[in-house]
Write a protein that holds these residues in place. Sequence first.
Motif, PDB file in Angstrom:
ATOM      1  N   ARG A 105       0.861  -0.865  -0.119  1.00  0.00           N
ATOM      2  CA  ARG A 105      -0.164  -0.263  -0.136  1.00  0.00           C
ATOM      3  C   ARG A 105       0.386   1.356   0.254  1.00  0.00           C
ATOM      4  NH1 ARG A 105      -5.030  -1.011   0.872  1.00  0.00           N
ATOM      5  NH2 ARG A 105      -5.656   1.577   2.319  1.00  0.00           N
ATOM      6  N   GLN A 123      -2.689   7.375  -0.710  1.00  0.00           N
ATOM      7  CA  GLN A 123      -3.112   7.068  -0.302  1.00  0.00           C
ATOM      8  C   GLN A 123      -4.105   5.831  -1.023  1.00  0.00           C
ATOM      9  OE1 GLN A 123      -5.310   8.611   3.063  1.00  0.00           O
ATOM     10  NE2 GLN A 123      -4.404   7.807   4.542  1.00  0.00           N
ATOM     11  N   GLU A 178      -9.371   3.119   0.973  1.00  0.00           N
ATOM     12  CA  GLU A 178      -9.677   2.180   2.350  1.00  0.00           C
ATOM     13  C   GLU A 178     -10.359   0.857   1.954  1.00  0.00           C
ATOM     14  OE1 GLU A 178      -8.327   2.372   4.962  1.00  0.00           O
ATOM     15  OE2 GLU A 178      -9.771   0.748   5.432  1.00  0.00           O
ATOM     16  N   GLY A 196     -10.815  -2.693   5.876  1.00  0.00           N
ATOM     17  CA  GLY A 196     -10.844  -2.360   7.500  1.00  0.00           C
ATOM     18  C   GLY A 196     -10.513  -3.688   8.104  1.00  0.00           C
TER      19      GLY A 196
END
Lengths: 328, 352
Positions: free
Chosen positions: A260, B325, B328, B331
Amino acid sequence: MSTPVLELARVTVEFPTDRGRLRPVDGVSFSVEAGKTLAVVGESGCGKSVTALAIMGLLPQGGEVGGGIRLAGEELLALTPDQRRARRGGEMAMVFQEPMTSLNPAFTAGEQVAEALRLHQGLSPDAAFAKAIEMFRRVRIPEPERRARSYPHQLSGGMRQRVMIAMALACRPRLLIADEPTTALDVTVQAQILALIDEMKRETGTAVVLITHDLGVVRDHADEVVVMYAGRIAERAKAADLFANPQHPYTIGLLGAVPRLEGGAARLASIEGTVPDLMNPPPGCRFAPRCPFAIAQCAEQPPLAEVTPGHQAACWRAPLDTLLEQAA
Amino acid sequence: MSAPLLELRDVAKGFPVRDALGRRRGAVRAVDGVSLIVPKGSVLAIVGESGCGKSTLGRLALRLIEADQGQILFEGEDLRGLSARALRARRRDMQLIFQDPFASLDPRMTVEQAVAEPLRLHGIVPRAQEAQRVAELLSRVGLRPELARRWPHEFSGGQRQRIAIARALASEPKLIIGDEPVSALDVSVQAQVVNLLQDLIRELGLTFVLISHDLGVVRHIADRVAVMYLGRIVEEGPTAQVFGAPRHPYTRALLAAVPGQGHAHAPLLEGDIPSPINPPSGCRFRTRCPYAQPLCAEQVPPMEGTSHLAACHFQQNLPPALVGQDAETGGERLRRLQAYFTDQTQKQGELA
């Protein structure tokens, strides 16, 4: 709901080989609607490119396709080779990874785009060349008049891929198949090309099948995703749902294997072992030998079954959440 | 910080450019005045797009090609001053791993022969212990020693890259340069090899220079990053700082272009990299830079900063950077499910 632009029903592809029959695609079903992007994601040998070639009718000699492939309701597998050739370029077009191998070095970029327009839209040579220049402008090739008179070797990789996209979209096809269209390009150019495909899709309502190994590309550009492993669909879902709530162990492993950008993970979750030999695939679930969740039942092939509405996975253990509850 | 194992001082290399008739038409300055320090035991990544000179820089550092100017100091000794014989002896301490594991292994050598060759070349172990040492090296890189008698074509890409790593480790080098060592591998195999490289770096105390275009891999394993554009370093610093607060507009554009961050993120960089035959004057990035001013065409910006350096006249005046980044995913649930993969690896032991 309108008829999907492309519909695959239990498509199989087989090749006869010295060692027996090879089946790189085994029962693949999906559909794409106008103006949407379906991503087919998987690693080398998963069958994603063979699926694309089967749709286009461009399989190497000996390849046999089973099942059904319908373009706007018309069964392509029932057509004659001539009829299929007439659909290619006009109704359905494809962009490949390496544009240099799909462009003819002996003709200028403009001539090659114009040829597609003459063949499929019956334009005169002059009108076709003018339209080609207009297409170059639309894919934002700088100095389109000059570039249209350039030979492929005089163009950069990103520019060649723009030419391929101009050619593919010149006849406003219903379906565009892009097979790793940006894998050979640098990351800043990749971003430009993918944005261009998105923009063209919005403008023309073309349905896009995006074949890629890059989960980041899938996340940014796909509406729906099919994850393939060893010739079969492991998981199928809306893109947002796949990333938020992946169900198949292979998808879960793949997502953990990508480092990531913001860092954080000390170690990547690697999937041990290698992809099975398709001449001799394991019985049942083909991912089972590498799967940390595998049980005895995995020796039988799991069906692609709905886990949550619109989200399917081919895994006996899905949903895996009960495992987490037990572990907690 | 310990003494540098490798230090480059103002290194440059040009290649002649010829036209179709073989006449010289000028030179490409592939690497143009690069200075870098690689401390012992650290991992430095050199990133940039094709043609930026990162691979040339790696070969210059090992003196596989000769620099036109500058110093290449290995443990304080200038490699450019060494005789051919002295250099050959020095090569034991530095190894290169290539991108394509299909091209870098001799198809006529078994795995054992390939891994034993550097042992013999540098006289590392007596012949009698060779087979045992090869077996140790193979298990070190996660391959079963029984595979030693096999031929390269019998292995997958990931296994071949492990063999290439075993071969690089054979001479017990102090420095390894990896030129896109995992770029040709599929995601799941890439993760295996990245994990292996990290283990080796830590356990053997290796100094590693990673040449890569893959910013995710770089973020994951490098301590420091140098960003190259058209033969020059435009930014250099600790990995977390360069990724978290990039100071050069090119670094920012590069990070923003990495897919997987969601649509809203990327202001696109226009155009292609200019030809290195006739690079722009002053700052070479100015032709694509959204913040370029007349000064940028006139003066080459110097590298400014202490630990985190950038070569941009206006680095103090840029708007705040968007931080690279990934969007997401999944999780806590996904992290816990992914832990099963790691646990399984540990249970099975590491041999593939």
